[in-house]
Design a protein around this motif. Sequence first.
Motif, PDB file in Angstrom:
ATOM      1  N   VAL A 115       0.849  -1.193   0.000  1.00  0.00           N
ATOM      2  CA  VAL A 115       0.000   0.000   0.000  1.00  0.00           C
ATOM      3  C   VAL A 115       0.885   1.244   0.000  1.00  0.00           C
ATOM      4  CG1 VAL A 115      -1.721   1.299   1.318  1.00  0.00           C
ATOM      5  CG2 VAL A 115      -1.858  -1.197   1.181  1.00  0.00           C
ATOM      6  N   ILE A 116       0.454   2.264  -0.716  1.00  0.00           N
ATOM      7  CA  ILE A 116       1.221   3.503  -0.799  1.00  0.00           C
ATOM      8  C   ILE A 116       1.531   4.039   0.595  1.00  0.00           C
ATOM      9  CG2 ILE A 116      -0.830   4.986  -0.959  1.00  0.00           C
ATOM     10  CD1 ILE A 116       0.776   6.675  -3.014  1.00  0.00           C
ATOM     11  N   ASN A 117       2.781   4.498   0.771  1.00  0.00           N
ATOM     12  CA  ASN A 117       3.306   5.050   2.029  1.00  0.00           C
ATOM     13  C   ASN A 117       3.508   4.011   3.124  1.00  0.00           C
ATOM     14  OD1 ASN A 117       3.436   7.751   1.094  1.00  0.00           O
ATOM     15  ND2 ASN A 117       1.259   8.013   1.493  1.00  0.00           N
ATOM     16  N   ALA A 171       1.985   5.720  -6.535  1.00  0.00           N
ATOM     17  CA  ALA A 171       1.384   4.439  -6.909  1.00  0.00           C
ATOM     18  C   ALA A 171       1.843   4.035  -8.303  1.00  0.00           C
ATOM     19  CB  ALA A 171      -0.133   4.536  -6.865  1.00  0.00           C
ATOM     20  N   ASP A 180      -2.956   2.142  -4.589  1.00  0.00           N
ATOM     21  CA  ASP A 180      -3.756   3.187  -3.962  1.00  0.00           C
ATOM     22  C   ASP A 180      -5.123   3.175  -4.639  1.00  0.00           C
ATOM     23  OD1 ASP A 180      -4.460   5.253  -2.315  1.00  0.00           O
ATOM     24  OD2 ASP A 180      -3.281   6.781  -3.355  1.00  0.00           O
ATOM     25  N   THR A 220      -8.837   5.865  -5.040  1.00  0.00           N
ATOM     26  CA  THR A 220      -9.676   6.998  -4.654  1.00  0.00           C
ATOM     27  C   THR A 220     -11.069   6.773  -5.239  1.00  0.00           C
ATOM     28  OG1 THR A 220      -8.936   8.268  -6.591  1.00  0.00           O
ATOM     29  CG2 THR A 220      -7.787   8.652  -4.511  1.00  0.00           C
ATOM     30  N   GLY A 253      -4.688   2.956  -8.329  1.00  0.00           N
ATOM     31  CA  GLY A 253      -3.263   3.273  -8.251  1.00  0.00           C
ATOM     32  C   GLY A 253      -2.501   1.971  -8.244  1.00  0.00           C
ATOM     33  N   LYS A 311      -6.214  -1.630  -0.002  1.00  0.00           N
ATOM     34  CA  LYS A 311      -6.422  -0.239   0.426  1.00  0.00           C
ATOM     35  C   LYS A 311      -7.881   0.109   0.156  1.00  0.00           C
ATOM     36  CE  LYS A 311      -5.413   4.135   1.440  1.00  0.00           C
ATOM     37  NZ  LYS A 311      -4.809   5.010   0.437  1.00  0.00           N
ATOM     38  N   ASP A 356     -10.875   3.289   0.193  1.00  0.00           N
ATOM     39  CA  ASP A 356     -11.258   4.685   0.293  1.00  0.00           C
ATOM     40  C   ASP A 356     -12.783   4.738   0.286  1.00  0.00           C
ATOM     41  OD1 ASP A 356     -10.902   7.473   0.415  1.00  0.00           O
ATOM     42  OD2 ASP A 356     -11.202   7.657  -1.755  1.00  0.00           O
TER      43      ASP A 356
END
Length: 489
Positions: free
Chosen positions: A41-43, A106, A135, A137, A162, A229, A231
């Motif tokens: 996952v991003i970050n 991503a 990622d 959104t 992402g 992930k 959102d």
Amino acid sequence: MKKIYLPFVLLLLAILLIMPEIYAAANFEVTAFSCSPDEVVINNQFSCTATVQNTGDASGTLNTATLYPDASNWLESASYAQTVNTNINSGTSTDVSFTGLKGKKAGVNGFSRILLDDVTDTYVADNTITVNVIDVTVTATNSADTATSSSNVDVTSQATSGGSTDITLTFSVSSGGCSIGSQSATSSTTGLTDGQTYSNTWTVTMGSTTCSYSVSAEATSNPSGTASKTDSISKTISCSNCGSSSDSSSSSSGGGGGGGGGGGGAATPLESTSKLWDKVSKGSTVSMALKSKLIALTSVEISVANALVNFEVKVNSYSENPVKGTIFDGIAYQYVELSKKNAKDEDIASATLSFSVKDSWLKANGADVADVAVYRFVNSWDKLATSYGGTTADGNHIFKATTAGFSFFAIGIEKAKLPEETKKQEEITSQPAEELLTGEAVRATPDSEKKGLIKFIFSNIKTIVIMLAVIFVIFLFKPYIERKRQREG
């Protein structure tokens, strides 16, 4: 005659003796490289390991190794330097680990090179080694922001991927009595690449009050599914011919941490869900089923010691350690928090936690089902007795553990199993001293030394021939030079 030949013979022997030292040199090359996990996952943090081999004919010391991302600069830092300071014998190798890496962009991202001291090695780029950083959104759009009771409004949600992902959109009503009827609340697609979108439309029938709803988009890494992930977005559709009221939501995504008998976590939950019981009798057992893909727990069974009223249990899941200032000495699959309302610690006799772990995660960490356990945090992370319950139809592994109270919990393994090459090396170094001295794998035999000398002579035959030729010319002209000196004298 002896005086004439002896200096040249000694010179030739000296040259042959020092030539191996002149030409011998260490040469470091990356021969293997991998990242764990390679879908993240991003970050979130991950690590990579490079195997560096000395392909030269002499031992040498590797001081530093520095890893660089590709031109997109997708990593949090521009480079990751690792101090090695390890002497590597000719033909042997060492592993260099780069830890604490974070992908800030991503995509299916790669690496450009590894700098070994001051020499560039492009093994990582040449072999197209990548990390899938994911990622997601989500957006939602109403065909109308205001509608009358019993009328229909279309809600269109779009998720943007992402990295390489599979995406599931889920629609849920929070309050207002609105509904989507017989339509499926979820819609899924697979194989999205970075930047691609997926959308779905639901027809919502208004209720008697303002409709509050939410749409969540869960992205799962493709192909292995080891990272996910979510959102979510919440919106309303106003009812133009009725009053408004609201009910409390029993589930939310990405909210703040809940209270409970832990150490005070500051991390943001992946998912939160709760359940309320109006009355619970003394000595009874209540259960809570969990079906969220973002919570590893599948159910919680609570044995109640005393009668309770308006008893509420909340479950939070975390991807990172939520207990500030503590270190879980292992590899966590997921952190979970159990908290309660309208109950004291002495009101809870015990709680049984059932949970599942993906087989792909176990394989990625070199672990077996016997290595999985639940760890409860009170003043430290203490291991609970954990039993294995088999596998599900989709290949997940089922486990169960019992705790004496509510708190923060870590589902994971104590440590990853060592790679096979590391095991072999440990087996060699753990042999008795006499075996190390006589083992063919760690000591060169006289035959191998002879073969090495022959190989050296053939690989440097040109240089040897030139030097012998020079010596021969000197020897050939020496009598002429001596006679000339005598005539001049």
